[in-house]
Design a protein around this motif. Structure first.
Motif, PDB file in Angstrom:
ATOM      1  N   HIS A   1       1.463   4.231  -3.127  1.00  0.00           N
ATOM      2  CA  HIS A   1       1.143   5.652  -2.941  1.00  0.00           C
ATOM      3  C   HIS A   1       2.234   6.351  -2.144  1.00  0.00           C
ATOM      4  O   HIS A   1       1.955   7.176  -1.292  1.00  0.00           O
ATOM      5  CB  HIS A   1      -0.193   5.803  -2.177  1.00  0.00           C
ATOM      6  CG  HIS A   1      -1.357   5.230  -2.900  1.00  0.00           C
ATOM      7  ND1 HIS A   1      -1.937   5.822  -3.991  1.00  0.00           N
ATOM      8  CD2 HIS A   1      -2.045   4.068  -2.705  1.00  0.00           C
ATOM      9  CE1 HIS A   1      -2.927   5.073  -4.425  1.00  0.00           C
ATOM     10  NE2 HIS A   1      -3.015   3.994  -3.665  1.00  0.00           N
ATOM     11  N   HIS A   2       3.521   5.955  -2.372  1.00  0.00           N
ATOM     12  CA  HIS A   2       4.555   6.389  -1.420  1.00  0.00           C
ATOM     13  C   HIS A   2       4.652   7.902  -1.281  1.00  0.00           C
ATOM     14  O   HIS A   2       4.875   8.407  -0.192  1.00  0.00           O
ATOM     15  CB  HIS A   2       5.916   5.754  -1.751  1.00  0.00           C
ATOM     16  CG  HIS A   2       6.479   6.243  -3.050  1.00  0.00           C
ATOM     17  ND1 HIS A   2       7.375   7.270  -3.127  1.00  0.00           N
ATOM     18  CD2 HIS A   2       6.245   5.842  -4.329  1.00  0.00           C
ATOM     19  CE1 HIS A   2       7.696   7.485  -4.399  1.00  0.00           C
ATOM     20  NE2 HIS A   2       7.011   6.628  -5.151  1.00  0.00           N
ATOM     21  N   THR A   3       4.419   8.665  -2.369  1.00  0.00           N
ATOM     22  CA  THR A   3       4.587  10.131  -2.230  1.00  0.00           C
ATOM     23  C   THR A   3       3.557  10.714  -1.275  1.00  0.00           C
ATOM     24  O   THR A   3       3.852  11.557  -0.444  1.00  0.00           O
ATOM     25  CB  THR A   3       4.468  10.836  -3.599  1.00  0.00           C
ATOM     26  OG1 THR A   3       3.317  10.311  -4.238  1.00  0.00           O
ATOM     27  CG2 THR A   3       5.697  10.654  -4.432  1.00  0.00           C
ATOM     28  N   GLU A   4       2.278  10.261  -1.392  1.00  0.00           N
ATOM     29  CA  GLU A   4       1.241  10.840  -0.527  1.00  0.00           C
ATOM     30  C   GLU A   4       1.239  10.218   0.868  1.00  0.00           C
ATOM     31  O   GLU A   4       1.016  10.892   1.856  1.00  0.00           O
ATOM     32  CB  GLU A   4      -0.165  10.637  -1.123  1.00  0.00           C
ATOM     33  CG  GLU A   4      -0.386  11.239  -2.485  1.00  0.00           C
ATOM     34  CD  GLU A   4      -0.668  10.190  -3.551  1.00  0.00           C
ATOM     35  OE1 GLU A   4      -1.842   9.868  -3.776  1.00  0.00           O
ATOM     36  OE2 GLU A   4       0.306   9.693  -4.149  1.00  0.00           O
ATOM     37  N   VAL A   5       1.499   8.882   0.931  1.00  0.00           N
ATOM     38  CA  VAL A   5       1.220   8.149   2.164  1.00  0.00           C
ATOM     39  C   VAL A   5       2.429   8.064   3.113  1.00  0.00           C
ATOM     40  O   VAL A   5       2.259   7.996   4.326  1.00  0.00           O
ATOM     41  CB  VAL A   5       0.706   6.720   1.824  1.00  0.00           C
ATOM     42  CG1 VAL A   5       0.576   5.846   3.062  1.00  0.00           C
ATOM     43  CG2 VAL A   5      -0.615   6.825   1.106  1.00  0.00           C
ATOM     44  N   LEU A   6       3.652   8.128   2.551  1.00  0.00           N
ATOM     45  CA  LEU A   6       4.849   7.863   3.381  1.00  0.00           C
ATOM     46  C   LEU A   6       4.942   8.715   4.650  1.00  0.00           C
ATOM     47  O   LEU A   6       5.128   8.174   5.743  1.00  0.00           O
ATOM     48  CB  LEU A   6       6.118   7.996   2.525  1.00  0.00           C
ATOM     49  CG  LEU A   6       7.381   7.327   3.105  1.00  0.00           C
ATOM     50  CD1 LEU A   6       7.142   5.864   3.437  1.00  0.00           C
ATOM     51  CD2 LEU A   6       8.567   7.462   2.157  1.00  0.00           C
TER      52      LEU A   6
ATOM     53  N   LEU B   1       0.852  -1.214   0.000  1.00  0.00           N
ATOM     54  CA  LEU B   1       0.000   0.000   0.000  1.00  0.00           C
ATOM     55  C   LEU B   1       0.884   1.259   0.000  1.00  0.00           C
ATOM     56  O   LEU B   1       0.654   2.205  -0.761  1.00  0.00           O
ATOM     57  CB  LEU B   1      -0.905  -0.008   1.241  1.00  0.00           C
ATOM     58  CG  LEU B   1      -1.876   1.168   1.384  1.00  0.00           C
ATOM     59  CD1 LEU B   1      -2.910   1.124   0.258  1.00  0.00           C
ATOM     60  CD2 LEU B   1      -2.605   1.101   2.727  1.00  0.00           C
ATOM     61  N   ILE B   2       1.955   1.234   0.837  1.00  0.00           N
ATOM     62  CA  ILE B   2       2.847   2.402   0.923  1.00  0.00           C
ATOM     63  C   ILE B   2       3.588   2.594  -0.400  1.00  0.00           C
ATOM     64  O   ILE B   2       3.727   3.711  -0.890  1.00  0.00           O
ATOM     65  CB  ILE B   2       3.834   2.243   2.109  1.00  0.00           C
ATOM     66  CG1 ILE B   2       3.066   2.338   3.445  1.00  0.00           C
ATOM     67  CG2 ILE B   2       4.923   3.320   2.061  1.00  0.00           C
ATOM     68  CD1 ILE B   2       3.900   1.998   4.665  1.00  0.00           C
TER      69      ILE B   2
ATOM     70  N   THR C   1       2.601  10.085   6.421  1.00  0.00           N
ATOM     71  CA  THR C   1       1.556   9.655   7.362  1.00  0.00           C
ATOM     72  C   THR C   1       1.919   8.300   7.964  1.00  0.00           C
ATOM     73  O   THR C   1       1.784   8.077   9.181  1.00  0.00           O
ATOM     74  CB  THR C   1       0.200   9.561   6.622  1.00  0.00           C
ATOM     75  OG1 THR C   1       0.025  10.719   5.835  1.00  0.00           O
ATOM     76  CG2 THR C   1      -0.958   9.420   7.598  1.00  0.00           C
ATOM     77  N   ALA C   2       2.414   7.390   7.120  1.00  0.00           N
ATOM     78  CA  ALA C   2       2.763   6.043   7.583  1.00  0.00           C
ATOM     79  C   ALA C   2       3.860   6.116   8.650  1.00  0.00           C
ATOM     80  O   ALA C   2       3.803   5.443   9.691  1.00  0.00           O
ATOM     81  CB  ALA C   2       3.221   5.192   6.397  1.00  0.00           C
TER      82      ALA C   2
END
Length: 987
Positions: free
Chosen positions: A93-98, A89-90, A100-101
């Motif tokens: 969408h690594h640019t948007e989610v990283l 999942l990360i 937050t993760a």
């Protein structure tokens, strides 16, 4: 499921490429509770992509894969699967989610973080709990922004229309029983209350602008609708009440009637017949646009009689109760609803607005039956008092509160409720006031559902009846510009709706019946025999009734329109009505004479009504007579009577056919009345009126022209009579237009000459010349006119007038008379030494030339007058030069002999003129030297050269001039530079 996600593709257009958007929708218990879309569209309505996805799910439920909530799926995974799931999942969408993760990982690993204090974790794909609020998604921020934007545009760029469509949206939400309706209205109201213009208007003491005022009215009316929701919870109502009170207490909150005068009775007042209404009501508190909604919070729907009325078409009284008085039913057993009329109508509006159309109709019928009964009872009471009221010539008013122009628009509300039930189109939609509405609605008769025997009535005929009843209600003109303007506006709106009804035999019968009731009506009717002095006029209403009735019952149409022509507030002698309390009638508060701000509009409506009758009565002498009498009795403004005269003239003289003599005579009679009315007052259109009257009289014929010439003194000033009236009558065009024979022409000419002489006697200054011109063809009349001029010359006339007539006489071939008048003119004239550009100089030169051409005697007679009147050296030297150039007497008067020799300046009469000229030059020189500046030195030297020319005409002129120059050098030796110039030129 509770969460729907999908991609929506928008196909390419000529200018835009194909676009794909990600859409997510949360829903709960059949309501969309939140939406997000990649298009980023900001609006109070959903974007097309959200709508597309929702429709796809509704229409093709089997195409949408149904999944368990994501928490259920995760629950089934083991440790490795979960790690794999999160990492994939990360990565996707690594640019948007990283970021937050990373943050969540830190928090989960920290034992005392907030996230670890709560059991479990949120799941957006699972539904809300059963106790959670569930309502349709509404983007509150967006609503605020849009209202703020529209208000900031101040009604320009169609923003008023946008706000009205937002109000319509609120009504639509209420009708769908969507709880967001009240929420959206709250957001709109908050922005309205935050409008910075409110405090500005309040400081400046100016009223709110017209467009804005109407929006506030709609806002107030919508709140009344919201609080009257028959199924709202008590806590909702108390929450609204707190809000409404809070807004109402703010000092910028607009007032109900737009000004700070007396306000109207409380919404919850019972029937207006209650005589409990006492003087202390004058000290009423301030009423804001929210006051009616606040009062509406006190109303409830628990009354068992009311519940029975709205829940059944077949609610009637038991037959054994139908004898005697009952407050609940009429004699036919139909239910009545005895509540303050506007309040009862507000209930109807609330039922209609909250999606209860059947209930709204039932209550409407009960209200109308109540109104009919009241009308009937008041008619009976009036019959007993009729004699007394007619003797007194005035009446009290039974209605303290007018229904037309009322903030709750009761009549409009009942009319709409009834006509909506009769509309033919499928879309039984709510009324959105939009000027762009092209074709008028089509209605059909729908029988009234009733428990008693078939009444044969339809909702459509009830709609017409209640509109006529409300419009015909006698009511006092309210105070303040805004309230008065609203009366006119509301009346026009109702009439526009009435004009959409096609009058079939059923409706014509309703119309006739109601018109007869209004004519016979006592104090409840504005068309009754006697009305209160400050009754709202019925002209606009009567114009509609007249046009509607005319094809079916002309007598009734005229009777009604003629009755409505009055405007008692302008009848200064009218009694103001009895202001004590008679038996059952509520009278108007004593000595309340508000200013009628809309009087100009009302008078023009009165004029429109008269014009409509005149047009209809064309060719009918009797009808025209009665209309003419009504105009002469009731219309007090000359410009409006003039407009009517012009209207009548236009209708009477169509371009394509013969003139209508009956109507032409009416036009003339009205024109004559205007002449008499404006004769002694100043009116900027007076010249236009006089010219028009002559045109009209010419159309009528030679007798009319003779008549206005003979009675000129009661219609025109002497100047108008001679320069406009007689001159036009005698013109070539008029004689051609009338194709007159010789005796007729002679009669007209004789009348014009008599008029001319009478005017010349009355005002010789302004009429003498016109009189002479008009009398040219008749020797005796001409001589009389000339004698009038001579008699008036010494006292009443100026030199300009006399010179003008003198020139006219010369032009006509009367040189000796011209000379006589010119001599008289000279005695009135005085030209000072420095008036060398005076407008009379040409006249003086002309008079001297005339005298010179007549002979030595005439010249000798005029020169002493010239010497006495003219002190300007250059003018005198000009006359002198002209007199020495040619011999006198060249005009060749028969019977006179002239020597043909030039005249000498040494002998009389020119010697006297020469001396006067030299002395004028000497005096002028001294006058000019007392205040001369160096820039005028050159001009002064030229002036002395001219003087020398005149000096040299005398025998010892050169000696006189030399002495004069020496004298100057001696007296003005201080002006060295100037004297140097004098020496250079003159030695």
């Amino acid at each position: 499921g509770f969460h729907l996600s999908g991609t929506v593709t928008e196909p390419a257009t000529a200018t835009e490429p194909e676009m794909t958007y990600k859409v997510a929708i949360s829903f709960d218990r059949c309501k969309i509770t939140s939406v997000t879309c990649g298009c980023g569209n900001k609006d109070i309505f959903y974007c097309a992509h959200v709508v597309a996805l929702s429709l796809y799910r509704i229409r093709k439920p089997d195409q949408v894969k149904l999944r368990l909530p994501i928490s259920e799926t995760l629950f089934q995974m083991n440790r490795d699967q979960l790690q794999k799931f999160v990492q994939y999942l990360i990565t996707a969408h690594h640019t948007e989610v990283l970021p937050t993760a990373q943050k969540l990982a830190d928090e989960i690993l920290s034992s005392n973080s907030e996230i670890n204090q709560v059991h479990g974790a949120p799941d957006p794909t699972a539904g809300a709990s059963i106790d959670d609020e569930n309502c349709w998604h509404l983007d509150e921020e967006q609503v605020r922004e849009q209202v703020k934007l529209f208000l900031s545009q101040g009604g320009y760029y169609g923003s008023g229309k946008q706000l009205n469509s937002m109000f319509a949206k609120v009504r639509e939400m209420l009708r769908m029983r969507d709880s967001n309706g009240a929420r959206m209205l709250t957001l709109i109201t908050e922005q309205f209350m935050a409008d910075p213009r409110l405090s500005l208007w309040r400081q400046q003491g100016t009223g709110i602008t017209e467009k804005c005022r109407q929006l506030w009215d709609e806002l107030g009316a919508l709140w009344v609708c919201v609080v009257l929701n028959p199924h709202c919870k008590l806590e909702e109502k108390s929450c609204w009440l707190r809000q409404l009170r809070k807004w109402g207490e703010m000092d910028v909150c607009p007032l109900e009637d737009g000004n700070y005068g007396n306000e109207l009775p409380n919404i919850t007042n019972a029937l207006t017949q209650s005589s409990a209404h006492s003087q202390d009501s004058l000290a009423r508190p301030r009423r804001t646009v929210f006051t009616r909604a606040i009062e509406g919070c006190d109303l409830h729907w628990q009354d068992s009689h009311l519940q029975r009325i709205i829940s059944s078409d077949f609610y009637v009284s038991p037959s054994y109760q139908r004898e005697g008085e009952s407050l609940l039913f009429n004699s036919q057993g139909q239910p009545l609803w005895l509540e303050h009329v506007p309040t009862a109508c507000a209930r109807v509006d609330a039922l209609r607005s909250h999606g209860y159309p059947r209930e709204a109709l039932r209550l409407t019928v009960a209200i109308i039956n109540t109104l009919r009964l009241q009308q009937q009872r008041q008619l009976e009471i009036y019959k007993h008092q009729k004699k007394e009221l007619l003797q007194r010539g005035a009446t009290t008013i039974t209605n303290l509160e007018g229904w037309v122009g009322h903030p709750l628009n009761p009549i409009g509300c009942l009319f709409l409720t009834l006509t909506e039930a009769c509309r033919l189109e499928e879309e039984n939609c709510l009324e959105i006031s939009d000027a762009g509405d092209a074709k008028p609605p089509v209605y059909q008769h729908v029988p009234v559902a009733t428990g008693s025997q078939d009444s044969g009535e339809s909702y459509l005929s009830l709609a017409l009846e209640v509109a006529l009843m409300g419009m015909g209600q006698q009511r006092v003109m309210p105070e303040g510009l805004y309230a008065q303007d609203k009366v006119c506006r509301n009346e026009e709106q109702i009439i526009a709706r009435l004009q959409d009804l096609e009058l079939d035999p059923v409706l014509v019968q309703t119309l006739r019946k109601q018109c007869i009731l209004l004519l016979e009506g006592g104090p409840f009717s504005g068309l009754g025999e006697v009305i209160h002095r400050e009754s709202v006029p019925m002209h606009t209403f009567a114009k509609y009734l007249f046009s509607a009735l005319l094809p079916h019952d002309a007598d009734l149409a005229y009777k009604l329109a003629l009755r409505a022509m009055r405007l008692p507030v302008l009848e200064t002698t009218a009694p103001s009505g009895d202001v004590t309390h008679p038996h059952h009638l509520v009278s108007v508060v004593p000595s309340r004479y508000p200013r009628w701000f809309t009087l100009g509009h009302l008078e023009s409506q009165q004029c429109e009504l008269a014009s409509t009758m005149l047009t209809a009565a064309k060719g009918d002498m009797l009808r025209l007579r009665t209309v003419l009498e009504a105009i002469q009795k009731n219309i007090h403004s000359s410009s409006l009577i003039f407009k009517l005269a012009q209207d009548a003239f236009k209708i009477a003289t169509p371009a394509d056919s013969n003139s209508d003599t009956t109507l032409l005579n009416v036009a003339l009679e009205l024109g004559l009345q205007v002449m008499r009315m404006t004769l002694s007052t100043l009116n900027w259109r007076r010249r236009e009126m006089v010219r028009w009257l002559v045109t009209c009289a010419t159309e009528v014929g030679v007798r009319a022209l003779v008549s206005i010439l003979q009675s000129w003194y009661s219609l025109f000033t002497p100047t108008e009579a001679t320069s406009i009236v007689a001159a036009t009558v005698m013109s070539h065009n008029t004689i051609l237009r009338l194709s007159l024979d010789y005796p007729q022409r002679e009669e007209l000419a004789s009348c014009a000459r008599t008029l001319a002489l009478q005017c010349a006697m009355k005002d010789p200054q302004n009429c003498a010349l016109s009189a002479l011109t008009l009398c040219e063809k008749d020797h005796i009349a001409f001589e009389t006119a000339y004698q009038i001029v001579i008699d008036a010359a010494s006292t009443g006339m100026t030199y300009t007038q006399l010179f003008t007539i003198a020139r006219y006489m010369e032009h006509r071939g009367y040189p000796l008379r011209a000379f006589k008048l010119a001599s008289l003119a000279m005695t009135h004239l005085n030209l000072a030494y420095n008036q060398d550009t005076h407008p009379a100089i040409n006249d003086v030169l002309w008079a001297c030339a005339l005298s010179h051409s007549l002979g030595k005697n005439e010249l000798a007679a005029i020169i002493p007058l010239v010497v006495k009147s003219v002190h300007c050296a250059t003018v005198l030297s000009d006359i002198l030069r002209r007199c020495t150039m040619t011999a006198p007497g060249l005009a060749g008067i028969p019977g006179r002999r002239n020597s043909g020799k030039l005249m000498s300046t040494d002998k009389a009469p020119l010697r006297q003129l020469l001396d006067a000229t030299i002395s004028a030059y000497i005096n002028t020189t001294h006058s000019r030297l007392t205040h001369i500046s160096p820039r005028h030195y050159g001009e002064f030297i030229e002036f002395l050269s001219k003087a020398r020319e005149t000096f040299l005409l005398a025998q010892d002129g050169h000696i006189q001039f030399a002495q004069f120059i020496d004298n100057l050098k001696q007296i003005y030796k201080g002006k060295k530079k100037l004297m140097l110039l004098v020496r250079e030129r003159f030695g």
